[in-house]
Design a protein around this motif. Structure first.
Motif, PDB file in Angstrom:
ATOM      1  N   THR A 180      21.366 -79.021  20.065  1.00 15.75           N
ATOM      2  CA  THR A 180      20.923 -79.150  18.673  1.00 15.75           C
ATOM      3  C   THR A 180      19.570 -79.858  18.594  1.00 15.75           C
ATOM      4  OG1 THR A 180      23.216 -79.232  17.894  1.00 15.75           O
ATOM      5  CG2 THR A 180      21.518 -80.065  16.407  1.00 15.75           C
ATOM      6  N   GLY A 181      19.357 -80.829  19.469  1.00 16.36           N
ATOM      7  CA  GLY A 181      18.069 -81.511  19.502  1.00 16.36           C
ATOM      8  C   GLY A 181      16.932 -80.565  19.856  1.00 16.36           C
ATOM      9  N   ALA A 182      17.169 -79.693  20.845  1.00 19.71           N
ATOM     10  CA  ALA A 182      16.153 -78.716  21.232  1.00 19.71           C
ATOM     11  C   ALA A 182      15.880 -77.741  20.086  1.00 19.71           C
ATOM     12  CB  ALA A 182      16.608 -77.962  22.481  1.00 19.71           C
ATOM     13  N   ALA A 183      16.946 -77.326  19.407  1.00 18.95           N
ATOM     14  CA  ALA A 183      16.792 -76.407  18.277  1.00 18.95           C
ATOM     15  C   ALA A 183      15.996 -77.059  17.152  1.00 18.95           C
ATOM     16  CB  ALA A 183      18.160 -75.960  17.773  1.00 18.95           C
ATOM     17  N   THR A 184      16.245 -78.336  16.919  1.00 17.88           N
ATOM     18  CA  THR A 184      15.516 -79.062  15.871  1.00 17.88           C
ATOM     19  C   THR A 184      14.030 -79.119  16.182  1.00 17.88           C
ATOM     20  OG1 THR A 184      17.463 -80.416  15.375  1.00 17.88           O
ATOM     21  CG2 THR A 184      15.326 -81.244  14.655  1.00 17.88           C
ATOM     22  N   VAL A 185      13.695 -79.425  17.436  1.00 16.45           N
ATOM     23  CA  VAL A 185      12.284 -79.457  17.835  1.00 16.45           C
ATOM     24  C   VAL A 185      11.646 -78.083  17.643  1.00 16.45           C
ATOM     25  CG1 VAL A 185      10.696 -79.751  19.779  1.00 16.45           C
ATOM     26  CG2 VAL A 185      12.606 -81.337  19.466  1.00 16.45           C
ATOM     27  N   LEU A 186      12.378 -77.025  17.996  1.00 23.37           N
ATOM     28  CA  LEU A 186      11.830 -75.674  17.897  1.00 23.37           C
ATOM     29  C   LEU A 186      11.559 -75.268  16.457  1.00 23.37           C
ATOM     30  CD1 LEU A 186      10.945 -73.079  19.233  1.00 23.37           C
ATOM     31  CD2 LEU A 186      13.323 -72.310  19.223  1.00 23.37           C
ATOM     32  N   ILE A 187      12.505 -75.541  15.555  1.00 17.57           N
ATOM     33  CA  ILE A 187      12.289 -75.109  14.173  1.00 17.57           C
ATOM     34  C   ILE A 187      11.180 -75.904  13.502  1.00 17.57           C
ATOM     35  CG2 ILE A 187      14.659 -74.274  13.917  1.00 17.57           C
ATOM     36  CD1 ILE A 187      15.293 -76.731  12.275  1.00 17.57           C
ATOM     37  N   VAL A 188      11.077 -77.195  13.818  1.00 19.69           N
ATOM     38  CA  VAL A 188      10.006 -78.004  13.228  1.00 19.69           C
ATOM     39  C   VAL A 188       8.653 -77.592  13.808  1.00 19.69           C
ATOM     40  CG1 VAL A 188       9.053 -80.323  13.016  1.00 19.69           C
ATOM     41  CG2 VAL A 188      11.512 -79.949  12.702  1.00 19.69           C
ATOM     42  N   GLY A 189       8.611 -77.399  15.124  1.00 13.16           N
ATOM     43  CA  GLY A 189       7.359 -76.995  15.757  1.00 13.16           C
ATOM     44  C   GLY A 189       6.894 -75.626  15.300  1.00 13.16           C
ATOM     45  N   ALA A 190       7.810 -74.655  15.271  1.00 16.36           N
ATOM     46  CA  ALA A 190       7.444 -73.306  14.838  1.00 16.36           C
ATOM     47  C   ALA A 190       7.079 -73.283  13.360  1.00 16.36           C
ATOM     48  CB  ALA A 190       8.592 -72.335  15.114  1.00 16.36           C
ATOM     49  N   GLY A 191       7.800 -74.060  12.544  1.00 10.09           N
ATOM     50  CA  GLY A 191       7.466 -74.140  11.125  1.00 10.09           C
ATOM     51  C   GLY A 191       6.072 -74.685  10.910  1.00 10.09           C
ATOM     52  N   ALA A 192       5.698 -75.700  11.698  1.00  6.95           N
ATOM     53  CA  ALA A 192       4.356 -76.275  11.597  1.00  6.95           C
ATOM     54  C   ALA A 192       3.297 -75.273  12.044  1.00  6.95           C
ATOM     55  CB  ALA A 192       4.270 -77.543  12.439  1.00  6.95           C
ATOM     56  N   ILE A 193       3.594 -74.504  13.091  1.00 13.21           N
ATOM     57  CA  ILE A 193       2.657 -73.483  13.564  1.00 13.21           C
ATOM     58  C   ILE A 193       2.420 -72.439  12.475  1.00 13.21           C
ATOM     59  CG2 ILE A 193       2.406 -71.537  15.166  1.00 13.21           C
ATOM     60  CD1 ILE A 193       3.830 -73.323  17.260  1.00 13.21           C
ATOM     61  N   GLY A 194       3.497 -71.990  11.839  1.00 16.36           N
ATOM     62  CA  GLY A 194       3.347 -71.021  10.759  1.00 16.36           C
ATOM     63  C   GLY A 194       2.522 -71.567   9.614  1.00 16.36           C
ATOM     64  N   ALA A 195       2.722 -72.836   9.309  1.00 18.80           N
ATOM     65  CA  ALA A 195       1.973 -73.451   8.205  1.00 18.80           C
ATOM     66  C   ALA A 195       0.494 -73.575   8.522  1.00 18.80           C
ATOM     67  CB  ALA A 195       2.566 -74.820   7.876  1.00 18.80           C
ATOM     68  N   ILE A 196       0.157 -74.013   9.739  1.00 13.69           N
ATOM     69  CA  ILE A 196      -1.258 -74.244  10.057  1.00 13.69           C
ATOM     70  C   ILE A 196      -2.045 -72.950  10.163  1.00 13.69           C
ATOM     71  CG2 ILE A 196      -0.801 -76.439  11.204  1.00 13.69           C
ATOM     72  CD1 ILE A 196      -1.085 -75.067  13.881  1.00 13.69           C
ATOM     73  N   THR A 197      -1.392 -71.831  10.437  1.00 15.69           N
ATOM     74  CA  THR A 197      -2.121 -70.563  10.471  1.00 15.69           C
ATOM     75  C   THR A 197      -2.626 -70.178   9.083  1.00 15.69           C
ATOM     76  OG1 THR A 197      -0.071 -69.295  10.208  1.00 15.69           O
ATOM     77  CG2 THR A 197      -0.821 -69.686  12.452  1.00 15.69           C
ATOM     78  N   ILE A 198      -1.912 -70.595   8.056  1.00 21.28           N
ATOM     79  CA  ILE A 198      -2.360 -70.354   6.680  1.00 21.28           C
ATOM     80  C   ILE A 198      -3.312 -71.462   6.236  1.00 21.28           C
ATOM     81  CG2 ILE A 198      -1.621 -70.171   4.279  1.00 21.28           C
ATOM     82  CD1 ILE A 198      -0.790 -67.780   5.878  1.00 21.28           C
ATOM     83  N   LEU A 199      -2.919 -72.707   6.467  1.00 22.85           N
ATOM     84  CA  LEU A 199      -3.714 -73.841   5.993  1.00 22.85           C
ATOM     85  C   LEU A 199      -5.076 -73.908   6.665  1.00 22.85           C
ATOM     86  CD1 LEU A 199      -0.862 -76.491   5.981  1.00 22.85           C
ATOM     87  CD2 LEU A 199      -1.854 -75.359   3.988  1.00 22.85           C
ATOM     88  N   GLY A 200      -5.170 -73.432   7.904  1.00 25.10           N
ATOM     89  CA  GLY A 200      -6.436 -73.459   8.603  1.00 25.10           C
ATOM     90  C   GLY A 200      -7.520 -72.681   7.866  1.00 25.10           C
ATOM     91  N   GLU A 201      -7.127 -71.597   7.206  1.00 19.94           N
ATOM     92  CA  GLU A 201      -8.098 -70.795   6.451  1.00 19.94           C
ATOM     93  C   GLU A 201      -8.289 -71.327   5.037  1.00 19.94           C
ATOM     94  OE1 GLU A 201      -8.691 -66.507   7.043  1.00 19.94           O
ATOM     95  OE2 GLU A 201      -6.684 -66.527   7.918  1.00 19.94           O
ATOM     96  N   TYR A 202      -7.227 -71.800   4.424  1.00 17.24           N
ATOM     97  CA  TYR A 202      -7.338 -72.283   3.045  1.00 17.24           C
ATOM     98  C   TYR A 202      -8.125 -73.590   2.968  1.00 17.24           C
ATOM     99  CZ  TYR A 202      -4.337 -68.843   0.780  1.00 17.24           C
ATOM    100  OH  TYR A 202      -3.824 -67.688   0.258  1.00 17.24           O
ATOM    101  N   THR A 203      -7.890 -74.485   3.892  1.00 19.80           N
ATOM    102  CA  THR A 203      -8.560 -75.790   3.822  1.00 19.80           C
ATOM    103  C   THR A 203     -10.049 -75.694   4.154  1.00 19.80           C
ATOM    104  OG1 THR A 203      -7.884 -76.251   6.112  1.00 19.80           O
ATOM    105  CG2 THR A 203      -6.474 -77.084   4.351  1.00 19.80           C
ATOM    106  N   THR A 204     -10.438 -74.700   4.963  1.00 18.19           N
ATOM    107  CA  THR A 204     -11.852 -74.533   5.309  1.00 18.19           C
ATOM    108  C   THR A 204     -12.573 -73.569   4.369  1.00 18.19           C
ATOM    109  OG1 THR A 204     -11.322 -72.730   6.847  1.00 18.19           O
ATOM    110  CG2 THR A 204     -11.375 -74.983   7.734  1.00 18.19           C
TER     111      THR A 204
END
Length: 284
Positions: free
Chosen positions: A90-114
């Motif tokens: 469960t700990g590994a799964a938690t790291v994966l969902i948080v990490g992947a969620g952050a990756i998905g977010a930064i792909t959008i935010l990287g263009e919007y913030t700049t």
């Protein structure tokens, strides 16, 4: 005498040439380049895998130590069920969902913030096509992340357990299912991060909302009441547990693995729809 060269477009004096529309394959290539041109992307992928393996090593080492002191009956039980759980905890799964969620977010935010998103939509006015390409690229990249993380976690855990003769193989009970649903966590979570980013468009708020939705809320809920259990059943983390680990026989409010699969699919589809459709109706 030379023969004039023919082209696909005809240039009329005084009239600007009509450019061909961007093909979807071109958009995919462009989004792939943009994804990996972000300096944070490789670090996010590598950091997520590294943290997952760290959690796996700690958990598998503890399991191996406990296994050494168990009786034969407990050892047999661990070989049947516990060794599978060590493969991707469960700990590994938690790291994966948080990490992947952050990756998905930064792909959008990287263009919007700049402000790059304005340039992108000016070059390609078909916003839905641009966002669909972005969704496809991120889903593919994070699926690969999920597969690599799941397989490495399994290999590391079983390598540690092999020292106590407690390791299991891919053909063991439920291993393939656990690794498959664990790998699927990455693209689903990444799409959620993308969907939230297109709605919120603020770096800090988006990351906070993503972590709260994917991790905090499922962690504070319990199964003591029907309402709380029902909310748990529609969260990504609990759907993963239901599919990968099966159902606790003492569960007061049981649910099916098929229902858990539907939960993951619905999360992915709704998040992808938000990411694709929201920019079409909002100014940049």
């Amino acid at each position: 005498m030379t023969t004039p060269t023919t082209t696909d477009s005809t240039v009329v004096p005084g009239v600007p040439p009509v450019e061909d529309k961007a093909r979807f394959s071109d958009l995919l290539a462009a989004e792939w380049i943009k994804l990996w041109s972000l300096r944070s992307t490789p670090w996010a992928f590598a950091g997520t895998v590294a943290l997952i393996l760290t959690v796996t090593v700690i958990g598998a080492t503890a399991d191996a130590q406990h296994f050494a002191g168990d009786g034969e009956k407990d050892k047999a039980y661990f070989r049947m069920f516990g060794a599978v759980g060590s493969s991707f905890s469960t700990g590994a799964a938690t790291v994966l969902i948080v990490g992947a969620g952050a990756i998905g977010a930064i792909t959008i935010l990287g263009e919007y913030t700049t402000g790059l998103i304005r340039t992108t939509f000016t070059a390609v006015p078909a916003r839905r096509s641009v966002m669909a390409a972005k969704v496809a690229v991120v889903a593919a990249a994070t699926t690969a992340l999920g597969v690599v993380a799941a397989l490495l976690s399994f290999g590391v855990a079983q390598g540690i357990l092999a020292g106590q003769d407690a390791a299991v193989g891919f053909g063991h009970h439920n291993v393939a299912l656990l690794l498959t649903v664990s790998a699927a966590l990455a693209p689903v979570s990444a799409l959620v991060g993308m969907g939230l980013a297109t709605l919120i468009r603020h770096s800090v708020l988006t990351i906070v909302a993503t972590i709260a939705l994917l991790f905090v809320i499922p962690s504070v809920l319990n199964t003591r009441s029907h309402l709380s259990a029902s909310i748990m059943h529609v969260t990504i983390l609990q759907a993963w547990r239901r599919i990968g680990y099966g159902q606790d026989p003492t569960q007061m409010w049981p649910w099916t693995a098929g229902g858990a699969c539907v939960v993951l699919v619905v999360w992915a589809l709704v998040a992808a729809a938000l990411a694709i459709l929201t920019p079409h109706h909002r100014d940049q």
